[in-house]
Write an enzyme that holds these catalytic residues in place. Structure first.
Site, short mmCIF file in Angstrom:
data_model
loop_
_atom_site.label_atom_id
_atom_site.label_comp_id
_atom_site.label_asym_id
_atom_site.label_seq_id
_atom_site.Cartn_x
_atom_site.Cartn_y
_atom_site.Cartn_z
N GLU A 106 -22.29 28.73 1.11
CA GLU A 106 -22.76 28.05 1.81
C GLU A 106 -22.63 26.69 0.88
O GLU A 106 -23.29 26.69 -0.29
CB GLU A 106 -24.25 28.12 2.31
CG GLU A 106 -24.89 27.08 2.65
CD GLU A 106 -26.33 27.34 3.36
OE1 GLU A 106 -26.59 28.49 3.49
OE2 GLU A 106 -27.04 26.50 3.47
N GLU A 140 -29.40 17.61 2.33
CA GLU A 140 -30.60 18.13 3.03
C GLU A 140 -31.74 16.92 2.44
O GLU A 140 -31.85 16.44 1.25
CB GLU A 140 -30.94 19.27 2.78
CG GLU A 140 -29.94 20.23 3.37
CD GLU A 140 -30.44 21.74 3.13
OE1 GLU A 140 -30.65 22.59 3.99
OE2 GLU A 140 -30.36 22.13 1.88
#
Length: 277
Positions: free
Chosen positions: A158, A163
Site C-alpha cells: 500500500e 492522508e
C-alpha cells in the site's frame, strides 16, 4: 467483486493502521532512492463532463458499503451524486455528509478506485486536489497492489500518497508491506505545513522505482524511502502494478470523531489525476 474485496480489505487495513499511527511507532526508511528525471504520461483524468455525473467509468468504480471498516468509522460509501460527482467545471467532488444534520450516528461518503481498470508499475502518480477538513474527517489519496485478491493485505503493498486529519496542517505519507512472517510493516512520514492543506489546491505525488519511493507536495520532496534501507525481514511489494483510490472517511479510533464544529458536509475537490510511467 469490488464490493466484496473492499469490505474484506478495509477492516484489516484500517484497524492496523489506526493502531500503528496512534502508537507513534514506525520503522523508517533512510536515504533518497535514485529516480528517473523524466516520465512518460500514461493516462490522465481532468474530470470534464456533465455536472452531477459519475467520473469516467472507463477508469473509475465506486466501492460501496459501511460497517465501520475495522476502525469504527461512521460513513457508508455510496455512488450517489450527493457523495461523488463531477461539478461540470472540471472537478471531481467527493463529499461526506451527515445523514441527519447534527446527528453523527450515520454519514454517507464515497470511495472510488481504478481497480481492474487502471494500474501503474514503477511510475509517478500526481493528484491535484483541495482536500476535505474538519474534526473526525480523513481524506486520502492512496494505492494498493492489484494482486490484493490473490495475496491479501499487507502483502499486496500500500502506498499512501496523502492522508490528513482535522485542520489538515499535517500531511502523512506511508508505505505498508508484509514481513516474511506475514505480519504488517509500515513507515510513515509527517510533513507539517504553515497553512492548512484544505485552504487551497495542492499537487500530491509519489514517484517510485525498484529502488524506492519519493513523496512530494507541490514539487517539494516531503519523504523518501529506499528499498535498501528496509529491514531484512520486509518483503518489498512494489514491483507489481498498483491501482489508485480516492476517498473521504469520517470518524474512527483514527482520526477521532466529529464534534459540534464539524460541518454537516465536507468535500475533497479533485482537479486532475495524472499517471506517468
Amino acid at each position: 467483486m469490488l464490493r466484496t474485496m473492499g469490505a474484506g480489505l478495509a477492516p484489516a487495513r484500517r484497524a492496523v493502521l489506526a493502531a500503528a499511527l496512534l502508537s507513534g511507532c514506525a520503522d523508517r526508511g533512510a536515504s533518497s532512492p535514485d529516480l528517473p528525471r523524466e516520465r512518460r504520461l500514461l493516462w490522465e483524468d481532468d474530470f470534464t463532463g456533465r455536472r452531477g455525473s459519475f467520473p469516467d467509468p472507463v477508469s473509475w468504480t465506486a466501492e460501496l458499503g459501511g460497517g465501520g471498516w475495522g476502525n469504527d468509522e461512521l460513513q457508508e460509501y455510496t455512488d450517489a451524486p450527493a457523495n461523488v460527482a463531477l461539478d461540470g467545471e472540471g472537478h471531481l467532488v467527493i463529499t461526506a455528509r451527515r445523514a441527519v444534520p447534527g446527528d453523527d450516528s450515520t454519514w454517507t461518503s464515497a470511495r472510488i478506485t481504478t481497480f481492474g481498470k487502471r494500474t501503474v508499475v514503477h511510475g509517478r502518480v500526481e493528484v491535484r486536489a483541495r482536500i476535505a477538513a474538519g474534526q473526525g474527517v480523513w481524506p486520502a489519496v492512496w494505492m494498493l497492489g492489484a494482486d490484493i485478491q490473490q495475496v491479501g493485505w499487507p502483502a499486496c503493498g500500500e502506498i499512501d500518497v496523502l492522508e490528513a486529519f482535522g485542520d489538515t496542517r499535517t500531511a502523512l505519507h506511508s508505505l505498508h508491506a508484509a514481513r516474511t512472517d506475514g505480519s504488517h510493516w509500515y513507515t510513515t512520514s509527517r510533513s507539517v505545513r504553515e497553512r492548512p492543506l484544505a485552504d487551497e489546491f495542492h499537487v500530491y505525488a509519489v514517484d517510485w522505482t525498484a529502488a524506492g519511493a519519493r513523496f512530494e507536495v507541490d514539487g517539494e520532496v516531503t519523504a523518501s524511502v529506499s528499498r535498501e534501507a528496509l529491514p531484512p525481514d520486509v518483503t518489498w511489494p512494489f514491483d507489481g502494478p498498483q491501482y489508485l483510490l480516492l476517498n473521504v472517511a469520517v470518524g474512527g479510533r483514527l482520526p477521532g470523531y466529529p464534534d459540534a464544529g464539524t460541518p454537516d458536509s465536507v468535500s475533497t475537490v479533485v482537479d486532475r489525476v495524472r499517471v506517468y510511467g
